[in-house]
Design an enzyme around this catalytic site. Structure first.
Site: not given
Length: 181
Positions: A46, A88-89, A92
């Site tokens: 990341c 993953h996003e 966030h």
């Protein structure tokens, strides 16, 4: 949330064909993962934690609801690396980093690197806090100076309109250079 995964990032032709209908870049507002299937192991990194990576188990297939750039509701289903990127996003957006998915043993193995990265980031933020527009000095009477933030700023402006004020939009770390000057 913007995701742009080149087709050649997928490991096999079947996954590339499955994801081919997903236009890149994928621009999503308020994405929500609504279904997951299977699992895949893969190394993940990341930009938030540069020069680090670790193996993370993620779903092999993901379905995500979101609003597109035209305000229209959409659903996308993806596999492989694109599925990993979606997870993953969207993590966030919930304040989760890939390292939060690691086992205690794996986190311990990365502890020194994570600590160094955190220290480096905090030092950079501390340095930047002196030049950020959200932290500003409003010069007035130099015999009195007030450091304030949030709603207290309005109270100071009303009660003491002629004083010098350091208005802080970012209160941690404190912009030491602005205070010293």
């Amino acid at each position: 949330c913007v995701i742009d995964v080149p087709a050649d990032c997928e490991e096999d032709d079947e996954t590339r064909a499955f994801n081919a209908a997903v236009a890149m870049p994928l621009v999503m507002f308020n994405p929500v993962i609504v279904a997951t299937e299977g699992s895949q192991d893969g190394k993940e990194g990341c930009l938030s934690l540069p020069n680090m990576s670790a193996p993370v188990v993620r779903a092999a297939q993901v379905t995500c609801q979101y609003t597109d750039a035209h305000g229209m509701p959409q659903i996308v289903t993806a596999r492989g690396f694109l599925a990993r990127a979606l997870l993953h996003e969207t993590d966030h957006l919930s304040g989760i980093l890939y390292v939060d998915h690691l086992s205690a043993v794996d986190k311990l193995a990365m502890a020194k690197k994570l600590h160094i990265a955190q220290e480096k980031r905090m030092n950079q933020i501390a340095e930047d806090s002196n030049t950020m527009e959200i932290n500003r000095v409003e010069m007035g009477d130099t015999s009195i100076g007030i450091i304030t933030s949030g709603i207290c700023y309005q109270y100071v402006k009303e009660a003491m309109p002629d004083v010098s004020i350091l208005k802080m939009g970012l209160i941690n770390p404190i912009p030491k250079k602005l205070i010293e000057d």
